[in-house]
Every structure is written in C-alpha cells, then in structure tokens.
Design a protein around this motif. Structure first.
Motif, PDB file in Angstrom:
ATOM      1  N   VAL A  26      49.409  -8.405  57.801  1.00  0.00           N
ATOM      2  CA  VAL A  26      49.992  -9.299  56.931  1.00  0.00           C
ATOM      3  C   VAL A  26      51.121  -8.696  56.074  1.00  0.00           C
ATOM      4  O   VAL A  26      52.365  -9.136  56.020  1.00  0.00           O
ATOM      5  CB  VAL A  26      48.803  -9.734  55.827  1.00  0.00           C
ATOM      6  CG1 VAL A  26      49.833 -10.426  54.545  1.00  0.00           C
ATOM      7  CG2 VAL A  26      47.818 -10.586  56.055  1.00  0.00           C
ATOM      8  N   ALA A  27      51.177  -7.295  55.649  1.00  0.00           N
ATOM      9  CA  ALA A  27      52.092  -6.430  55.161  1.00  0.00           C
ATOM     10  C   ALA A  27      53.360  -6.371  56.089  1.00  0.00           C
ATOM     11  O   ALA A  27      54.287  -6.601  55.772  1.00  0.00           O
ATOM     12  CB  ALA A  27      51.629  -5.227  54.626  1.00  0.00           C
ATOM     13  N   ASP A  28      53.054  -6.015  57.603  1.00  0.00           N
ATOM     14  CA  ASP A  28      53.925  -6.016  58.340  1.00  0.00           C
ATOM     15  C   ASP A  28      54.694  -7.166  58.592  1.00  0.00           C
ATOM     16  O   ASP A  28      56.094  -7.579  58.836  1.00  0.00           O
ATOM     17  CB  ASP A  28      53.459  -5.469  59.769  1.00  0.00           C
ATOM     18  CG  ASP A  28      53.066  -3.856  59.728  1.00  0.00           C
ATOM     19  OD1 ASP A  28      53.460  -3.438  58.808  1.00  0.00           O
ATOM     20  OD2 ASP A  28      52.290  -3.470  60.571  1.00  0.00           O
ATOM     21  N   SER A  29      53.953  -8.118  58.685  1.00  0.00           N
ATOM     22  CA  SER A  29      54.460  -9.797  58.868  1.00  0.00           C
ATOM     23  C   SER A  29      55.633 -10.060  57.630  1.00  0.00           C
ATOM     24  O   SER A  29      56.770 -10.715  57.902  1.00  0.00           O
ATOM     25  CB  SER A  29      53.498 -10.730  59.197  1.00  0.00           C
ATOM     26  OG  SER A  29      52.702 -10.514  60.021  1.00  0.00           O
ATOM     27  N   GLN A  30      55.188  -9.708  56.583  1.00  0.00           N
ATOM     28  CA  GLN A  30      55.908  -9.809  55.281  1.00  0.00           C
ATOM     29  C   GLN A  30      57.198  -9.127  55.632  1.00  0.00           C
ATOM     30  O   GLN A  30      58.214  -9.657  55.212  1.00  0.00           O
ATOM     31  CB  GLN A  30      55.244  -9.677  54.109  1.00  0.00           C
ATOM     32  CG  GLN A  30      54.156 -10.587  53.752  1.00  0.00           C
ATOM     33  CD  GLN A  30      53.382 -10.351  52.633  1.00  0.00           C
ATOM     34  OE1 GLN A  30      53.159  -8.897  52.345  1.00  0.00           O
ATOM     35  NE2 GLN A  30      52.572 -11.079  52.111  1.00  0.00           N
ATOM     36  N   MET A  56      52.827  -8.324  67.922  1.00  0.00           N
ATOM     37  CA  MET A  56      53.910  -8.302  66.908  1.00  0.00           C
ATOM     38  C   MET A  56      54.737  -7.144  67.294  1.00  0.00           C
ATOM     39  O   MET A  56      56.110  -7.375  66.900  1.00  0.00           O
ATOM     40  CB  MET A  56      53.165  -7.872  65.530  1.00  0.00           C
ATOM     41  CG  MET A  56      52.309  -8.998  65.087  1.00  0.00           C
ATOM     42  SD  MET A  56      52.627  -9.787  63.675  1.00  0.00           S
ATOM     43  CE  MET A  56      53.559  -8.812  62.661  1.00  0.00           C
ATOM     44  N   GLN A  57      54.540  -5.949  67.573  1.00  0.00           N
ATOM     45  CA  GLN A  57      55.482  -4.846  68.073  1.00  0.00           C
ATOM     46  C   GLN A  57      56.466  -5.294  68.942  1.00  0.00           C
ATOM     47  O   GLN A  57      57.560  -5.161  68.983  1.00  0.00           O
ATOM     48  CB  GLN A  57      54.752  -3.428  68.394  1.00  0.00           C
ATOM     49  CG  GLN A  57      55.672  -2.461  68.556  1.00  0.00           C
ATOM     50  CD  GLN A  57      56.336  -1.987  67.499  1.00  0.00           C
ATOM     51  OE1 GLN A  57      56.131  -1.954  66.317  1.00  0.00           O
ATOM     52  NE2 GLN A  57      57.924  -1.758  67.633  1.00  0.00           N
ATOM     53  N   GLN A  58      56.080  -5.988  69.952  1.00  0.00           N
ATOM     54  CA  GLN A  58      56.671  -6.548  71.071  1.00  0.00           C
ATOM     55  C   GLN A  58      57.785  -7.365  70.449  1.00  0.00           C
ATOM     56  O   GLN A  58      58.788  -7.467  70.924  1.00  0.00           O
ATOM     57  CB  GLN A  58      55.853  -7.409  72.129  1.00  0.00           C
ATOM     58  CG  GLN A  58      55.113  -6.243  73.011  1.00  0.00           C
ATOM     59  CD  GLN A  58      54.283  -7.042  73.897  1.00  0.00           C
ATOM     60  OE1 GLN A  58      54.017  -7.982  73.862  1.00  0.00           O
ATOM     61  NE2 GLN A  58      53.607  -6.210  75.069  1.00  0.00           N
ATOM     62  N   MET A  59      57.180  -8.335  69.488  1.00  0.00           N
ATOM     63  CA  MET A  59      58.112  -9.405  68.978  1.00  0.00           C
ATOM     64  C   MET A  59      59.340  -8.727  68.378  1.00  0.00           C
ATOM     65  O   MET A  59      60.369  -9.083  68.251  1.00  0.00           O
ATOM     66  CB  MET A  59      57.228 -10.181  67.836  1.00  0.00           C
ATOM     67  CG  MET A  59      58.234 -11.195  67.229  1.00  0.00           C
ATOM     68  SD  MET A  59      57.181 -12.219  66.117  1.00  0.00           S
ATOM     69  CE  MET A  59      56.801 -11.069  64.861  1.00  0.00           C
ATOM     70  N   VAL A  60      59.023  -7.719  67.436  1.00  0.00           N
ATOM     71  CA  VAL A  60      59.964  -6.852  66.646  1.00  0.00           C
ATOM     72  C   VAL A  60      60.788  -6.363  67.500  1.00  0.00           C
ATOM     73  O   VAL A  60      62.211  -6.228  67.574  1.00  0.00           O
ATOM     74  CB  VAL A  60      59.432  -5.682  65.827  1.00  0.00           C
ATOM     75  CG1 VAL A  60      60.332  -4.904  65.315  1.00  0.00           C
ATOM     76  CG2 VAL A  60      58.414  -6.437  64.795  1.00  0.00           C
TER      77      VAL A  60
END
Length: 75
Positions: A26-30, A56-60
């Motif tokens: 959640v913190a990373d998404s924010q 999520m890392q791939q998305m970044v």
C-alpha cells in the motif's frame, strides 16, 4: 486458555506473513501514485503477495521506460 493462546499465535503469524507485506505494498502504491518511480520493491517473496510485489516492480520499470521514451520523443 489454549484457544486464546492459539488465536494469539495465529494472529501474530498472519500479521507477519500477510498484513505486514500488504501494508508495504500500500505504501509503495501510494508512492507510485504520487509519481515516485525511483522506488525498488522487495521481490524476494515467492508466495502470492510476492507475485503482486513482482508485478508492481515490473510496472514501475515499464513506467520508467515509457516516460524515458516520451522524453526522448519530445526532444
């Protein structure tokens, strides 16, 4: 008494295994939502939460690449 002890152990286990990593996600998404693409998400886990972290890392990384291409094209 044994039931209370077992429930306490189970809640601690769930907190360590599921809730803590989800809070980090959640913190990373924010941070991502605020435009911070410098973060590196911990992708060492191999369970379902780890798979979400890896995605999520791939998305970044993909967002970084896309922004880089847009900046090059804008020049």
């Amino acid at each position: 008494v044994l039931t209370i002890l077992l429930l306490t152990i189970l809640s601690f286990y769930l907190s360590r295994i599921v809730i803590t990593p989800l809070r980090a996600l959640v913190a990373d998404s924010q941070r991502i939502a605020q435009g911070d693409l410098t973060l590196e998400i911990d992708t060492r886990r191999q369970d379902e939460v780890g798979k979400v972290m890896q995605a999520m890392q791939q998305m970044v990384e993909k967002l970084r690449h896309i922004i880089g291409e847009v900046l090059i094209a804008a020049d």
